[in-house]
Design an enzyme around this catalytic site. Structure first.
Site, PDB file in Angstrom:
ATOM      1  N   VAL A 197       0.866  -1.097  -0.191  1.00  0.00           N
ATOM      2  CA  VAL A 197       0.099  -0.110  -0.001  1.00  0.00           C
ATOM      3  C   VAL A 197       0.795   1.306  -0.088  1.00  0.00           C
ATOM      4  CG1 VAL A 197      -1.826  -1.055   1.325  1.00  0.00           C
ATOM      5  CG2 VAL A 197      -0.202   0.074   2.559  1.00  0.00           C
ATOM      6  N   ALA A 227       3.174   4.177   0.968  1.00  0.00           N
ATOM      7  CA  ALA A 227       3.844   4.707   2.080  1.00  0.00           C
ATOM      8  C   ALA A 227       3.217   5.865   2.974  1.00  0.00           C
ATOM      9  CB  ALA A 227       5.475   5.011   2.016  1.00  0.00           C
ATOM     10  N   SER A 234      11.702  -4.316  -5.868  1.00  0.00           N
ATOM     11  CA  SER A 234      12.041  -3.433  -7.351  1.00  0.00           C
ATOM     12  C   SER A 234      11.790  -4.572  -8.604  1.00  0.00           C
ATOM     13  CB  SER A 234      13.461  -3.294  -7.193  1.00  0.00           C
ATOM     14  OG  SER A 234      13.528  -2.324  -8.513  1.00  0.00           O
ATOM     15  N   LYS A 280      16.599  -0.541  -0.224  1.00  0.00           N
ATOM     16  CA  LYS A 280      15.722  -0.085  -1.422  1.00  0.00           C
ATOM     17  C   LYS A 280      15.684   1.212  -1.775  1.00  0.00           C
ATOM     18  CE  LYS A 280      12.815  -0.527  -4.796  1.00  0.00           C
ATOM     19  NZ  LYS A 280      11.860   0.265  -4.946  1.00  0.00           N
ATOM     20  N   HIS A 307      18.765   1.855  -3.549  1.00  0.00           N
ATOM     21  CA  HIS A 307      18.694   1.548  -4.699  1.00  0.00           C
ATOM     22  C   HIS A 307      17.598   2.803  -5.541  1.00  0.00           C
ATOM     23  CE1 HIS A 307      15.611   0.163  -7.813  1.00  0.00           C
ATOM     24  NE2 HIS A 307      16.405  -0.883  -8.074  1.00  0.00           N
ATOM     25  N   ASN A 308      16.778   3.312  -4.854  1.00  0.00           N
ATOM     26  CA  ASN A 308      15.956   4.351  -5.723  1.00  0.00           C
ATOM     27  C   ASN A 308      16.904   5.484  -5.811  1.00  0.00           C
ATOM     28  OD1 ASN A 308      13.912   2.391  -5.422  1.00  0.00           O
ATOM     29  ND2 ASN A 308      12.350   3.939  -5.088  1.00  0.00           N
ATOM     30  N   GLU A 337      18.627   4.977  -8.955  1.00  0.00           N
ATOM     31  CA  GLU A 337      17.876   4.971  -9.881  1.00  0.00           C
ATOM     32  C   GLU A 337      17.542   6.472 -10.524  1.00  0.00           C
ATOM     33  OE1 GLU A 337      14.222   2.484  -9.134  1.00  0.00           O
ATOM     34  OE2 GLU A 337      13.018   4.538  -9.584  1.00  0.00           O
ATOM     35  N   ARG A 382      36.982  29.809   9.374  1.00  0.00           N
ATOM     36  CA  ARG A 382      36.249  29.502  10.389  1.00  0.00           C
ATOM     37  C   ARG A 382      36.684  29.936  11.794  1.00  0.00           C
ATOM     38  NH1 ARG A 382      35.991  24.240  11.467  1.00  0.00           N
ATOM     39  NH2 ARG A 382      33.972  24.264  12.630  1.00  0.00           N
TER      40      ARG A 382
HETATM   41  C1  6PG Z   1      11.276   0.042  -8.405  1.00  0.00           C
HETATM   42  C2  6PG Z   1      10.985   1.453  -8.401  1.00  0.00           C
HETATM   43  C3  6PG Z   1       9.855   2.000  -7.771  1.00  0.00           C
HETATM   44  C4  6PG Z   1       9.013   2.977  -8.031  1.00  0.00           C
HETATM   45  C5  6PG Z   1      10.048   4.335  -7.872  1.00  0.00           C
HETATM   46  C6  6PG Z   1       9.435   5.562  -8.503  1.00  0.00           C
HETATM   47  O1  6PG Z   1      12.251  -0.313  -7.854  1.00  0.00           O
HETATM   48  O2  6PG Z   1      10.823  -0.845  -8.675  1.00  0.00           O
HETATM   49  O3  6PG Z   1      12.069   2.171  -7.774  1.00  0.00           O
HETATM   50  O4  6PG Z   1      10.054   1.562  -6.497  1.00  0.00           O
HETATM   51  O5  6PG Z   1       8.822   3.141  -9.441  1.00  0.00           O
HETATM   52  O6  6PG Z   1       9.906   4.379  -6.319  1.00  0.00           O
HETATM   53  O7  6PG Z   1       9.808   6.566  -7.771  1.00  0.00           O
HETATM   54  P1  6PG Z   1       9.389   8.367  -7.979  1.00  0.00           P
HETATM   55  O8  6PG Z   1       8.043   8.023  -8.280  1.00  0.00           O
HETATM   56  O9  6PG Z   1       9.875   8.627  -6.727  1.00  0.00           O
HETATM   57  O10 6PG Z   1      10.274   8.542  -9.331  1.00  0.00           O
END
Ligand code: 6PG
Length: 482
Positions: A77, A79, A131, A185, A188-189, A192, A448
């Site tokens: 669901v 976050a 993912s 994760k 990972h994002n 991404e 400083r």
């Molecule tokens: C995945 C993607 C997935 C999602 C992203 C999109 O690994 O399958 O990362 O989790 O598509 O979270 O993120 P945004 O909407 O922030 O671009």
């Protein structure tokens, strides 16, 4: 009796939830999905593979009664509050030992709180990163679990069965304590976001700078995807340049508004890195550019207020494409290096014990950032589990050294022609700063100490010093030795 019961329950039959559950059913597990919406549960049952055991229910008690003990229930669901709402609904229905899994993109701090809260109620709670998008969920995602080892052992066979396989090995592994699954994760994002930003800058230079049209862009990205930097993101990029628009004459990509959305995981990565602190500027810049892109109206006003100096990039095409290849290759690797350095630091500071070599392996299949480039790293953390940054691995250095010129040339060419290369130049600057044994930061320390007596260390004598900068004579106060 137990034979009639189901192996796994899912709360939330959106595309991800139902696809993952259908994937489980295809692997012989008996699954039950809950959604309030009758249409969704019937659509879910209808899309099951013939002969698989799949049931949709519209009330939670129905689902709870159908599940084998200890119950294994995943929620997919959105976050935030929806996760807490589901947990609150589940608590009175469950019994000690049951397992709740949050498979969504939750913030790791929320996950930590939920673990503690549910432990008091003798319920297991795991945060698992998943993912691969819709297709990945159906055919084999990359799965990033962490936390409760006892609960992990219970669900491990199911996760291994449904995960993507690389050389027959499932892309799932126990990735560390507490909220490590969601932390991995999140990173990972972040990576991404960075790679998507870098690709979009290459697109800008090729398309707007060198005037290369979609058909040829398709070929260029396709060639890259067939070469040494093969990746899922290059594959879909190449496909995008072929997609016809069903509402106008041309290609769809040209009709899409240049305003990016974001659901927060990129921002969380930057925030978490700032908190540690660990520098990850390519990821930060990718988040920042999405924010800048969202200011469409302001950008339109600024464009008419300031004269645009956009020039044509007239390098020979092959030369430009080769330089961009090397720039993207190098900057993508640095993006992974930044994300992984964040994981190494966070793992130590938050005592998550994240096995970095396993993270890399889990990312080689099923996930959005899967790429042949990950193979370059695969042995680095096996050789040294405490490696602070991939860029310090000899083998990695040997493999990427020859690509730096490409990145430097692209940043120079693009900057001279007025094309923004936020991600590429942030990467180059990160790299040149990281590879500089002496920075001008001595001056910042002097400033400083000048205005705030913040003290400084010296290069020749150990200890902490303070100087009265406004008097002629050098006054050294309290040199203290460590
Ligand atoms: C995945 C993607 C997935 C999602 C992203 C999109 O690994 O399958 O990362 O989790 O598509 O979270 O993120 P945004 O909407 O922030 O671009």
């Amino acid at each position: 009796m137990a034979d009639n019961l189901y192996d796994f329950g899912m709360i939330g039959l959106g595309v991800m939830g139902s696809n993952l559950l259908l994937n489980m059913a295809d692997h012989g597990f008996k699954v039950v999905g809950y959604d309030k919406n009758l249409a969704k549960t019937s659509a879910f049952e209808a899309s099951a593979t013939k002969g698989t055991i799949v049931k949709g229910v519209n009330t939670l008690p129905e689902m709870i009664n159908l599940l084998q003990v200890p119950r294994k229930i995943m929620m997919l669901v959105p976050a935030g509050n929806p996760v807490d709402d589901v947990i609150a609904d589940l608590i009175p229905l469950l019994q000690p030992g049951d397992i709740i899994i949050d498979g969504g993109n939750s913030h790791y701090i929320d996950t930590l709180k939920r673990i503690t809260f549910l432990k008091e109620k003798k319920l297991h709670f795991m945060g698992i990163g998943i993912s691969g998008g819709e297709e990945g969920a159906r055919l084999g995602p990359s799965i990033m679990p962490g936390g409760d080892v006892e609960a992990y052992k219970e669900v491990e066979p199911i996760l291994k069965a449904v995960a993507a396989k690389v050389n027959d090995v499932p892309c799932v592994a126990y990735l560390g304590n507490d909220a490590a699954g969601h932390y991995v994760k999140m990173v990972h994002n972040g990576i991404e976001y960075a790679i998507m930003q870098l690709i979009s800058e290459c697109y800008d230079i090729l398309h707007n700078g060198a005037g290369i049209q979609n058909e040829e862009l398709h070929t260029i990205f396709n060639n890259w995807n067939n070469g040494d930097m093969q990746s899922y993101l290059l594959e879909i990029t190449s496909d995008i340049f072929k997609k016809k628009d069903d509402k106008s004459e041309g290609l769809l990509v040209d009709m899409i508004l240049d305003k990016a959305g974001a659901k927060g995981t990129g921002k969380w990565t930057s925030e978490a890195a700032l908190d540690l602190p660990e520098p990850i500027p390519t990821i930060d810049m990718a988040v920042m550019v999405r924010n800048l892109s969202a200011l469409k109206e302001e950008r339109v006003m600024a464009t008419s207020l300031y004269k645009s100096f956009l020039k044509k990039i007239d390098l020979p095409k092959d030369q430009l494409i080769n330089q961009l290849h090397d720039a993207l290759y190098f900057a993508t690797i640095v993006s992974y290096a930044q994300g992984l350095s964040l994981l190494t630091k966070a793992s130590a500071m938050l005592k998550m014990e994240i096995p970095l070599s396993e993270v890399i392996r889990v990312w080689t299949g099923g996930c959005i950032i899967r790429s042949r480039l990950l193979n370059i790293f695969s042995s680095a953390f096996e050789k040294n589990t405490q490696l602070p940054n991939l860029l310090l691995d000899n083998e990695v250095a040997q493999k990427i050294q020859s690509k730096i010129d490409g990145l430097r040339n692209v940043v120079i060419t693009a900057t001279a022609a007025d094309y923004p290369v936020n991600g590429l130049s942030a990467t180059l600057n990160y790299f040149t700063t990281y590879c500089r044994d002496k920075l001008p930061t001595n001056l910042i320390q002097a400033q400083r100490d000048f205005f705030g007596s913040h003290t400084y260390e010296r290069i020749d004598i150990p200890g902490v010093f303070h100087t009265n900068w406004e008097h002629d004579e050098q006054t050294v106060d309290h040199p203290s030795h460590h």
